[in-house]
Structure formats: C-alpha cells, structure tokens
Design an enzyme around this catalytic site. Structure first.
Site, PDB file in Angstrom:
ATOM      1  N   ARG A  12       0.814  -1.038   0.044  1.00  0.00           N
ATOM      2  CA  ARG A  12      -0.087   0.083   0.028  1.00  0.00           C
ATOM      3  C   ARG A  12       0.732   1.421  -0.039  1.00  0.00           C
ATOM      4  O   ARG A  12       0.294   2.555  -0.070  1.00  0.00           O
ATOM      5  CB  ARG A  12      -1.044  -0.038   1.195  1.00  0.00           C
ATOM      6  CG  ARG A  12      -1.999  -1.074   1.199  1.00  0.00           C
ATOM      7  CD  ARG A  12      -2.868  -0.981   2.328  1.00  0.00           C
ATOM      8  NE  ARG A  12      -2.541  -1.213   3.599  1.00  0.00           N
ATOM      9  CZ  ARG A  12      -2.102  -0.327   4.644  1.00  0.00           C
ATOM     10  NH1 ARG A  12      -2.562   0.944   4.543  1.00  0.00           N
ATOM     11  NH2 ARG A  12      -1.634  -0.816   5.681  1.00  0.00           N
ATOM     12  N   THR A 100      14.767  -0.537   0.916  1.00  0.00           N
ATOM     13  CA  THR A 100      14.783  -0.052   2.078  1.00  0.00           C
ATOM     14  C   THR A 100      16.185   0.583   2.521  1.00  0.00           C
ATOM     15  O   THR A 100      16.977  -0.251   2.373  1.00  0.00           O
ATOM     16  CB  THR A 100      14.149  -0.779   3.271  1.00  0.00           C
ATOM     17  OG1 THR A 100      13.091  -1.428   2.845  1.00  0.00           O
ATOM     18  CG2 THR A 100      14.038   0.020   4.564  1.00  0.00           C
ATOM     19  N   PRO A 126      20.304   1.445  -2.150  1.00  0.00           N
ATOM     20  CA  PRO A 126      19.954   2.635  -1.581  1.00  0.00           C
ATOM     21  C   PRO A 126      19.020   3.339  -2.468  1.00  0.00           C
ATOM     22  O   PRO A 126      18.142   4.134  -2.214  1.00  0.00           O
ATOM     23  CB  PRO A 126      21.276   3.375  -1.424  1.00  0.00           C
ATOM     24  CG  PRO A 126      22.344   2.218  -1.149  1.00  0.00           C
ATOM     25  CD  PRO A 126      22.052   0.989  -2.021  1.00  0.00           C
ATOM     26  N   ASN A 127      19.200   3.025  -4.038  1.00  0.00           N
ATOM     27  CA  ASN A 127      18.497   3.740  -5.043  1.00  0.00           C
ATOM     28  C   ASN A 127      18.397   2.858  -6.223  1.00  0.00           C
ATOM     29  O   ASN A 127      19.277   2.299  -6.711  1.00  0.00           O
ATOM     30  CB  ASN A 127      19.074   5.016  -5.212  1.00  0.00           C
ATOM     31  CG  ASN A 127      18.188   6.054  -6.042  1.00  0.00           C
ATOM     32  OD1 ASN A 127      17.292   5.513  -7.043  1.00  0.00           O
ATOM     33  ND2 ASN A 127      17.970   7.177  -5.628  1.00  0.00           N
ATOM     34  N   PHE A 128      17.228   2.700  -6.530  1.00  0.00           N
ATOM     35  CA  PHE A 128      16.908   1.838  -7.679  1.00  0.00           C
ATOM     36  C   PHE A 128      16.750   2.442  -9.115  1.00  0.00           C
ATOM     37  O   PHE A 128      16.488   1.856 -10.004  1.00  0.00           O
ATOM     38  CB  PHE A 128      15.623   0.721  -7.554  1.00  0.00           C
ATOM     39  CG  PHE A 128      15.931  -0.528  -6.651  1.00  0.00           C
ATOM     40  CD1 PHE A 128      16.668  -1.431  -7.316  1.00  0.00           C
ATOM     41  CD2 PHE A 128      15.430  -0.458  -5.464  1.00  0.00           C
ATOM     42  CE1 PHE A 128      16.775  -2.521  -6.389  1.00  0.00           C
ATOM     43  CE2 PHE A 128      15.541  -1.675  -4.825  1.00  0.00           C
ATOM     44  CZ  PHE A 128      16.224  -2.802  -5.189  1.00  0.00           C
ATOM     45  N   HIS A 155      14.039  15.118  -0.305  1.00  0.00           N
ATOM     46  CA  HIS A 155      12.985  14.083  -0.592  1.00  0.00           C
ATOM     47  C   HIS A 155      11.547  14.559   0.144  1.00  0.00           C
ATOM     48  O   HIS A 155      12.031  15.690   0.977  1.00  0.00           O
ATOM     49  CB  HIS A 155      13.568  12.794   0.211  1.00  0.00           C
ATOM     50  CG  HIS A 155      14.467  11.803  -0.392  1.00  0.00           C
ATOM     51  ND1 HIS A 155      15.808  12.228  -0.238  1.00  0.00           N
ATOM     52  CD2 HIS A 155      14.411  10.807  -1.054  1.00  0.00           C
ATOM     53  CE1 HIS A 155      16.510  11.740  -1.349  1.00  0.00           C
ATOM     54  NE2 HIS A 155      15.675  10.584  -1.668  1.00  0.00           N
ATOM     55  N   HIS A 156      10.786  13.677  -0.183  1.00  0.00           N
ATOM     56  CA  HIS A 156       9.335  14.028   0.408  1.00  0.00           C
ATOM     57  C   HIS A 156       9.281  14.244   1.803  1.00  0.00           C
ATOM     58  O   HIS A 156      10.362  13.375   2.482  1.00  0.00           O
ATOM     59  CB  HIS A 156       8.384  12.980  -0.131  1.00  0.00           C
ATOM     60  CG  HIS A 156       8.888  11.668   0.076  1.00  0.00           C
ATOM     61  ND1 HIS A 156       8.313  10.866   1.439  1.00  0.00           N
ATOM     62  CD2 HIS A 156       9.535  10.901  -0.371  1.00  0.00           C
ATOM     63  CE1 HIS A 156       8.821   9.745   1.254  1.00  0.00           C
ATOM     64  NE2 HIS A 156       9.708   9.710   0.157  1.00  0.00           N
ATOM     65  N   LYS A 159       9.682  10.857   4.435  1.00  0.00           N
ATOM     66  CA  LYS A 159      10.979   9.962   4.450  1.00  0.00           C
ATOM     67  C   LYS A 159      11.322   9.940   5.996  1.00  0.00           C
ATOM     68  O   LYS A 159      11.465  10.777   6.497  1.00  0.00           O
ATOM     69  CB  LYS A 159      11.886  10.490   3.565  1.00  0.00           C
ATOM     70  CG  LYS A 159      13.094   9.511   3.448  1.00  0.00           C
ATOM     71  CD  LYS A 159      14.070   9.852   2.297  1.00  0.00           C
ATOM     72  CE  LYS A 159      15.258   9.051   2.236  1.00  0.00           C
ATOM     73  NZ  LYS A 159      14.965   7.611   2.040  1.00  0.00           N
ATOM     74  N   THR A 166      20.943   7.084  -0.485  1.00  0.00           N
ATOM     75  CA  THR A 166      21.701   7.589  -1.665  1.00  0.00           C
ATOM     76  C   THR A 166      22.782   8.389  -1.321  1.00  0.00           C
ATOM     77  O   THR A 166      23.849   8.313  -1.731  1.00  0.00           O
ATOM     78  CB  THR A 166      20.642   8.005  -2.551  1.00  0.00           C
ATOM     79  OG1 THR A 166      19.751   7.148  -3.092  1.00  0.00           O
ATOM     80  CG2 THR A 166      21.409   8.404  -3.757  1.00  0.00           C
TER      81      THR A 166
END
EC number: 1.17.1.8
Length: 266
Positions: A12, A100, A126-128, A155-156, A159, A166
């Site tokens: 979700r 994560t 750390p980052n995809f 970031h938003h 977080k 990253t």
C-alpha cells in the site's frame, strides 16, 4: 521460461504499489503474495487503489514465507521491517531485493554472512533509479580531481531516515577516492547548530524534507575558479521500477549479498 515468483512487502506504500503495477505489466514476473500491516487474508484486488491481482495479503511475514512458494521478496518498507523481512527471506530460501535504506553496518554484515551461508543471492540498493546510480559513480570519479565536495539530498517529507541511503552511499564512494580533510575555514563556527549539515569524513551532507518532492540529489564539487555539479532527479516513483526489475531478475543468478545496483550494471 518460468516466471519469477515475487512476494511484495509494503503493497500500500507509494513504492510498493508502483512495484505491483510493474509486476502486473511484466511478462517475466508474477505476484505470489503480499505482506502488509493490515488486510489479513484479503486479496490485492480488494484494496482500493491497488491493481486487479488475486494474490493474498499476509500480516505475518514469517507465515507468508513459510506457506508461499516464491523466488524473490521485494521489500520497499522501512529500515526496521526491511531488516526483519530480509533476514526471514534468507532463512526461508527466498532471495531478497530490498529498496529500504537505513541498515546499520552490523546489520549488513549479518545479512551478508547469512546470504553466504545459505548460498542465496540478495540485493540491497539505496536507490533503484539507474540515473541515480550513475550519478553516484560519476561523483566517485570526480572526487579524484575535486576533493572538496558537499552533498544536498532532497526528499518528500514522509521519509524517515536522514541522510538518505543514496547520500550515505555517495559519501562512502567518494571516501574511497578522497583523503579525509576538514572543509571550510579552520575557525568556522555554527551560530545555529546543524547549519553546516552532517559531517562525514570531512565532507558535508545536507537533507531537505518538503512536500512535493520525490527523490533528488546534487553533489557539488569546488575547485580553484570552478565548480562541478552532478545532479539527479526522480519526479515519479516509476523511475525506480526498471532497477527493481533488474535486481529481481539478476538476484536469481547470485549466491551472495550485493549492496548497490551499480554491481548489476554492465
């Protein structure tokens, strides 16, 4: 060719729901089950805002991994649950792919040892976003020539960890090429504590948290008469999904834990 069967933790969430949509459209992946804090026994298709998929939701991760035959766990939750889920997956013969951030060095060491013992592949990234991975690698290269550097990550505001994984990974990569030294004036003084950001090996990391942001980072290098800025922006969470798919595919060919998507790129 058999499809890779996946369990998704955190369906979700903004990243988890994006992963479901990616799996739904992909011909090589299939959804076996989901792990969520709510909706025990319900199907994904019964939850508002999620794709029309028949996989069952479990609230108990251990029961899920014991009952469901799956190849890969895709975990896009929080550091606390991400660590627990990764460990459970390895113990149950499932290869984890984890987006994560916030794992401690001790946790990573434990998970590496467990993956090696079980001879199972695992990917923690750390980052995809492929662009973010390239940004980190370019920054490592640039630090050989520009040792004075600061990192600004944005970031938003939902977080949980700061700095971002990253930013921490970027700093670690730069550390490998750069001799530690204090930046700025030797008598510099913060008149408001924290104004200069976090100190990592002498370089500074600044974290911004605001609504409207997704994931953004710039690495600023300074030299005599010039600066160099390497910047990456993710404007939508689908930017991470090509990396998630790559990791879910490549983890099937690994028998160790890999930290960082860059190790899977040509």
């Amino acid at each position: 060719m058999n499809k890779i069967s996946c369990i998704v933790a955190g369906p979700r969430g903004k990243m988890g729901s994006e992963a479901l949509r990616m799996i739904e459209k992909d011909d090589t992946l299939e959804l076996a089950a989901c792990i969520d804090r709510k909706h025990e026994g319900e199907r994904v298709q019964d939850i508002d805002g999620l794709p029309s998929m028949g996989a069952i939701i479990y609230t108990d991760a251990e029961i899920c991994m014991q009952e469901v035959e799956a190849d890969v766990l895709i975990d896009l939750t929080t550091p606390e649950y991400g660590y627990k889920h990764t460990k459970l997956a390895l113990e149950n013969g499932i290869r984890p792919v984890v987006g994560t951030t916030g794992f401690s060095d001790d946790q990573l060491s434990e998970l590496r040892q467990l993956a090696e013992t079980k001879q199972l592949g695992a990917v923690i990234a750390p980052n995809f976003a492929v662009g973010a991975v390239l940004m980190m690698q370019f920054s490592k290269w640039a630090s050989k020539h520009f040792p004075d550097v600061e990192i600004i990550e944005k970031h938003h505001d939902q977080k949980l960890d700061a700095p971002s994984g990253t930013a921490a990974k970027t700093a670690q990569l730069i550390q490998e090429e750069r001799e530690e030294h204090k930046q700025g004036h030797e008598n510099e003084k913060e008149t408001i504590e924290g104004a200069r950001g976090a100190n990592y090996d002498g370089m500074r990391i600044h974290s911004v948290r605001l609504p409207g942001l997704v994931a953004h980072q710039e690495v600023i290098f300074g030299g005599l008469g010039q600066t160099l800025t390497i910047k990456h922006d993710s404007y939508h969470r689908e930017s991470f999904m090509s990396g998630v798919k790559l990791a879910a595919t490549e983890v099937m060919n690994l028998d160790v834990l890999v930290y960082g998507l860059e190790h899977l790129l040509d």
